[in-house]
Write a protein that holds these residues in place. Structure first.
Motif, mmCIF file in Angstrom:
data_model
loop_
_atom_site.group_PDB
_atom_site.id
_atom_site.type_symbol
_atom_site.label_atom_id
_atom_site.label_comp_id
_atom_site.label_asym_id
_atom_site.label_seq_id
_atom_site.Cartn_x
_atom_site.Cartn_y
_atom_site.Cartn_z
ATOM 1 N N GLU A 253 31.157 32.096 47.125
ATOM 2 C CA GLU A 253 32.456 32.750 46.928
ATOM 3 C C GLU A 253 32.585 33.376 45.542
ATOM 4 N N VAL B 200 35.667 40.015 42.906
ATOM 5 C CA VAL B 200 37.071 40.048 43.311
ATOM 6 C C VAL B 200 37.711 38.670 43.179
ATOM 7 N N ASN B 201 37.060 37.641 43.747
ATOM 8 C CA ASN B 201 37.619 36.294 43.679
ATOM 9 C C ASN B 201 37.754 35.812 42.237
ATOM 10 N N SER C 252 42.363 43.115 46.903
ATOM 11 C CA SER C 252 42.071 44.415 47.512
ATOM 12 C C SER C 252 43.343 45.232 47.689
ATOM 13 N N TYR D 231 39.876 31.341 49.490
ATOM 14 C CA TYR D 231 39.219 32.485 48.861
ATOM 15 C C TYR D 231 39.466 33.775 49.635
ATOM 16 N N LYS D 232 39.653 33.664 50.948
ATOM 17 C CA LYS D 232 39.925 34.859 51.746
ATOM 18 C C LYS D 232 41.242 35.496 51.326
ATOM 19 N N SER E 79 40.765 37.370 48.052
ATOM 20 C CA SER E 79 40.061 38.638 48.213
ATOM 21 C C SER E 79 40.970 39.712 48.795
#
Length: 355
Positions: A271, A275-276, A327, A319-320, A323
């Motif tokens: 992960e 971005v994260n 974005s 984590y999703k 992200s």
């Protein structure tokens, strides 16, 4: 040209609801504005049309609104009328004093500033404000054209949110947040002190490896150098300036100017993308910035007891969500940039056509 004055400061607990005034602190982020506030009192108001000087990074910011000050902030008052593009020109000249002010103690800042000189364009013995205006306009037109071309080539001019991104923004208030250990056995990071290369041991601009310092400027990169391979630190980490608590994401391997600086490496390596980690860097800043300052700097020992607030789903770090939110925010910011560039280009075309 200017006089430097102390400001009457107060802490955030004195602020009230409202948007009329800026509350300016020594931070380098957001033009020094920590937040907005309503009317607090008359005695502490600083007038617009001045500059603030934060006594941590020594950044000068022009104040378009009346403002209140936090601790360790000076007010720079012009003795002549300055407006339009000349404001940008003088802001650059003031920030040219930054390094000189960083080299002295805080108690010596006023004297050092008062004894400084700046160079100005003149015509017939007078300050040439017309040249300043034309010069800044030319630079702006050049940068806007380059920006528009870059946005198009990189595909960043597509700022339409996906269904998933829209949903993520709409449900942000429903995200569950929990405290997690920053490091340690149950923590999310492995932490280490960076290696140490003093500034007098390097040759600036001698290579292509970032040389990091504890500054908020330029993502903490002060130069690009060549040096001993064994003193290089691994990238893809979150970098914390030990003495200033400046936090940044470092994508590439780097050299560091101080062994007090910290490098945090995400334990869940699958992960650990850019971005994260941008999201995590913001979480760390929001969770810990109230604890650390120049007089109470962070350290490897202290961070072992720290916790960070993170989005959680089914008991684990989400984590999703990180992200998707990053974005979406990226597109929202890019949208403003694209529209700004388009408006500027169209305005320039109209001026050219009229002329």
């Amino acid at each position: 040209m200017f006089e430097i004055l102390t400001t009457s400061s107060f802490n955030t607990d004195k602020l009230v609801e409202g948007e009329e005034y800026d509350y300016v602190t020594r931070t380098s982020f957001n033009q020094g504005v920590l937040r907005k506030t309503g009317y607090v009192n008359q005695d502490n108001i600083n007038e617009k049309g001045t500059w603030s000087l934060g006594l941590l990074q020594m950044d000068f910011f022009y104040r378009e609104n009346p403002w209140y000050a936090g601790q360790f902030v000076r007010k720079i008052v012009p003795k002549i009328a300055i407006d339009g593009n000349s404001i940008l020109y003088f802001t650059t000249l003031l920030n040219k004093q930054k390094q000189r002010l960083l080299n002295v103690l805080v108690r010596d800042v006023d004297t050092t500033f008062s004894n400084a000189y700046i160079q100005l364009p003149t015509k017939n013995g007078e300050i040439d404000f017309k040249f300043m205006d034309a010069y800044i306009s030319e630079l702006e037109e050049e940068r806007i054209s380059e920006l528009a071309a870059y946005l198009k080539v990189s595909g960043l001019d597509n700022y339409e949110l996906s269904i998933e991104e829209k949903k993520a923004l709409e449900t942000m208030k429903l995200i569950k947040w929990e405290e997690k250990d920053v490091t340690g056995q149950n923590g999310i990071f492995n932490v280490k002190n960076t290696k140490n290369i003093l500034s007098n041991e390097i040759t600036p601009n001698s290579g292509n490896i970032p040389y990091l310092c504890a500054s908020a400027d330029n993502n903490s990169v002060s130069s690009y150098i060549e040096h001993k391979e064994g003193l290089k630190d691994k990238g893809n980490c979150i970098f914390i300036g030990g003495k200033t608590f400046v936090i940044s994401y470092q994508e590439n391997d780097f050299f560091s100017n101080d062994s007090h600086n910290l490098a945090l490496y995400l334990k869940q390596e699958d992960e650990a993308d850019k971005v994260n980690q941008l999201f995590l860097a913001t979480c760390l800043r929001k969770s810990l910035s109230h604890k650390y300052s120049w007089g109470n700097s962070i350290s490897n020992k202290k961070i072992q007891n720290d916790k960070v607030m993170l989005p959680i789903k089914d008991g684990v770090v989400d984590y999703k969500a990180m992200s998707t939110i990053i974005s979406a925010v990226k597109k929202l910011v890019i949208k403003d940039v694209v529209l700004y560039a388009d408006n500027k280009i169209n305005a320039t075309k109209k001026v050219i056509s009229k002329n």
